[in-house]
Scaffold this motif. Sequence first.
Motif, PDB file in Angstrom:
ATOM      1  N   ALA A   1       0.835  -1.206   0.000  1.00 48.16           N
ATOM      2  CA  ALA A   1       0.000   0.000   0.000  1.00 48.16           C
ATOM      3  C   ALA A   1       0.864   1.248   0.000  1.00 48.16           C
ATOM      4  O   ALA A   1       1.843   1.348   0.748  1.00 48.16           O
ATOM      5  N   ASP A   2       0.468   2.215  -0.850  1.00 53.52           N
ATOM      6  CA  ASP A   2       1.143   3.508  -0.940  1.00 53.52           C
ATOM      7  C   ASP A   2       0.337   4.589  -0.226  1.00 53.52           C
ATOM      8  O   ASP A   2      -0.742   4.324   0.326  1.00 53.52           O
ATOM      9  N   GLU A   3       0.817   5.797  -0.310  1.00 58.12           N
ATOM     10  CA  GLU A   3       0.177   6.947   0.317  1.00 58.12           C
ATOM     11  C   GLU A   3      -1.302   7.037  -0.061  1.00 58.12           C
ATOM     12  O   GLU A   3      -1.666   7.046  -1.233  1.00 58.12           O
ATOM     13  N   GLY A   4      -2.159   7.072   0.962  1.00 60.08           N
ATOM     14  CA  GLY A   4      -3.586   7.251   0.756  1.00 60.08           C
ATOM     15  C   GLY A   4      -4.349   5.999   0.363  1.00 60.08           C
ATOM     16  O   GLY A   4      -5.582   6.018   0.333  1.00 60.08           O
ATOM     17  N   GLN A   5      -3.683   4.917   0.056  1.00 59.74           N
ATOM     18  CA  GLN A   5      -4.371   3.706  -0.372  1.00 59.74           C
ATOM     19  C   GLN A   5      -4.966   2.948   0.811  1.00 59.74           C
ATOM     20  O   GLN A   5      -4.369   2.900   1.899  1.00 59.74           O
ATOM     21  N   HIS A   6      -6.135   2.357   0.579  1.00 53.44           N
ATOM     22  CA  HIS A   6      -6.754   1.475   1.569  1.00 53.44           C
ATOM     23  C   HIS A   6      -6.885   0.099   0.948  1.00 53.44           C
ATOM     24  O   HIS A   6      -7.575  -0.074  -0.055  1.00 53.44           O
ATOM     25  N   GLN A   7      -6.229  -0.885   1.556  1.00 57.82           N
ATOM     26  CA  GLN A   7      -6.289  -2.261   1.080  1.00 57.82           C
ATOM     27  C   GLN A   7      -6.764  -3.154   2.219  1.00 57.82           C
ATOM     28  O   GLN A   7      -6.176  -3.168   3.296  1.00 57.82           O
ATOM     29  N   GLU A   8      -7.829  -3.884   1.952  1.00 58.85           N
ATOM     30  CA  GLU A   8      -8.470  -4.679   3.014  1.00 58.85           C
ATOM     31  C   GLU A   8      -8.680  -6.104   2.515  1.00 58.85           C
ATOM     32  O   GLU A   8      -9.244  -6.330   1.447  1.00 58.85           O
ATOM     33  N   HIS A   9      -8.237  -7.058   3.322  1.00 57.33           N
ATOM     34  CA  HIS A   9      -8.397  -8.474   2.986  1.00 57.33           C
ATOM     35  C   HIS A   9      -9.051  -9.175   4.177  1.00 57.33           C
ATOM     36  O   HIS A   9      -8.505  -9.166   5.279  1.00 57.33           O
ATOM     37  N   ARG A  10     -10.219  -9.753   3.928  1.00 60.12           N
ATOM     38  CA  ARG A  10     -10.978 -10.431   4.982  1.00 60.12           C
ATOM     39  C   ARG A  10     -11.193 -11.884   4.557  1.00 60.12           C
ATOM     40  O   ARG A  10     -11.892 -12.151   3.591  1.00 60.12           O
ATOM     41  N   LEU A  11     -10.611 -12.800   5.303  1.00 52.24           N
ATOM     42  CA  LEU A  11     -10.664 -14.214   4.966  1.00 52.24           C
ATOM     43  C   LEU A  11     -11.515 -14.983   5.970  1.00 52.24           C
ATOM     44  O   LEU A  11     -11.564 -14.641   7.145  1.00 52.24           O
ATOM     45  N   PHE A  12     -12.163 -16.022   5.461  1.00 55.81           N
ATOM     46  CA  PHE A  12     -12.914 -16.926   6.326  1.00 55.81           C
ATOM     47  C   PHE A  12     -12.714 -18.340   5.806  1.00 55.81           C
ATOM     48  O   PHE A  12     -12.997 -18.626   4.643  1.00 55.81           O
ATOM     49  N   VAL A  13     -12.194 -19.222   6.658  1.00 52.86           N
ATOM     50  CA  VAL A  13     -12.061 -20.637   6.329  1.00 52.86           C
ATOM     51  C   VAL A  13     -13.029 -21.404   7.223  1.00 52.86           C
ATOM     52  O   VAL A  13     -12.895 -21.384   8.450  1.00 52.86           O
ATOM     53  N   ASP A  14     -13.994 -22.061   6.605  1.00 47.26           N
ATOM     54  CA  ASP A  14     -15.063 -22.743   7.328  1.00 47.26           C
ATOM     55  C   ASP A  14     -14.843 -24.254   7.238  1.00 47.26           C
ATOM     56  O   ASP A  14     -15.155 -24.887   6.228  1.00 47.26           O
ATOM     57  N   HIS A  15     -14.290 -24.825   8.308  1.00 47.06           N
ATOM     58  CA  HIS A  15     -14.093 -26.276   8.373  1.00 47.06           C
ATOM     59  C   HIS A  15     -15.354 -26.900   8.947  1.00 47.06           C
ATOM     60  O   HIS A  15     -15.607 -26.824  10.145  1.00 47.06           O
ATOM     61  N   ALA A  16     -16.133 -27.526   8.073  1.00 45.33           N
ATOM     62  CA  ALA A  16     -17.394 -28.130   8.512  1.00 45.33           C
ATOM     63  C   ALA A  16     -17.422 -29.640   8.308  1.00 45.33           C
ATOM     64  O   ALA A  16     -18.377 -30.294   8.733  1.00 45.33           O
ATOM     65  N   VAL A  17     -16.391 -30.202   7.669  1.00 46.37           N
ATOM     66  CA  VAL A  17     -16.319 -31.648   7.447  1.00 46.37           C
ATOM     67  C   VAL A  17     -14.959 -32.146   7.924  1.00 46.37           C
ATOM     68  O   VAL A  17     -13.997 -31.377   8.009  1.00 46.37           O
TER      69      VAL A  17
END
Length: 390
Positions: A241-257
Amino acid sequence: MSVTENNVSEAMREGVVVPATSRAERFTSYDVEAFEVPGGREENWRFTPMKRLRGLHDGSAAASGTVSLDFDGAPELEIEQAGRDDERLGAAGVPSDRIAAQAYSSFTEATVITVPKETKASKPSTLKITGPGEGKVAYGHLQVRAERFSEAVIVLDHVGSGTYADNVEFVIGESANVTVVSVQDWADDAVHVSEQHLKLGRDATLKHITITLGGDLVRVSPTATFADRGGDVEMLGLYFADEGQHQEHRLFVDHAVPNCKSRVMYKGALQGDGAHTVWVGDVLIRAAAEATDTYELNRNLVLTPGARADSIPNLEIETGEIEGAGHASATGRFDDEQLFYLQSRGIGEDAARRLVVRGFFHEILVKIGVPEVRERLESAIEAELEAVGV
């Protein structure tokens, strides 16, 4: 009790906020109006600068353009346009926030890429996605289908200007082996919000790599689920990320088996006043998911004053019968000892700093597996470092 669409909608009509105390209770719906308009104080949105979303979250961003697609793929792969009524769409997952639901209800045609069963692609395939243009808004939907016992490498290359929201599905069939690289190399004015749904079949293997370099605001939310035993997902990420940039990473790992494995590793660097990165990694191991093996890691390197990195790993376990589970997160500046070691061997300070940054990203770069993409990223990182004299 899980939160259902009906009781959440009823609660919203009554003005009651229903907190999701567990990721197992995450609300999903194709209906835009089933989600309240976020104000920025909700857990899912508290890091996002809402004014910079350009109305994607409140329904005021009407589609005014389209993205252009350029596919350079292996001859074994099939690419087609599908109507909204195509029964294949939605197979990997359902939107989990208002922007994703808006994107799902707003696209006109979906793009479907299929790797036929028992087929090994002869070369990596690239889909270049060019934004609608400055001042324009577009919505999209993409599905990648890897049928049983297939193997392929697919690159999604996002470039250009404008505002774009989409859903991307990866349906990985039995014993298929797929590598996906999603590159967000947008122009400085671009806003991109993407929900990516990863669904793995029995004994399927998926390497999902997210690379974020450009754009004014980029928010990518991958969710991995397992349809049967033996699934193995590796989720890797690199962002700068540079000046003024917004970088967002949202992860979800759903172990159901039972008997599935996940590995998450994201690394990011920041420089310039107002540069902001957000990484949220949620892993849920449900009661039925015995013999799960999971680990997630996030590392952030702050290169200059005025930059901010938020990192939140979450691990929720509902059974004690697991192979292993863990998480780690760290944010820091240059390691003075590393710099001292390099300088003591005759390397100048600027060159030493660049070597430290290259070494920081090396662990991700070597896993990409597509030489053209790796070389491009190495050049981009070098250009970023030169911009501020690092």
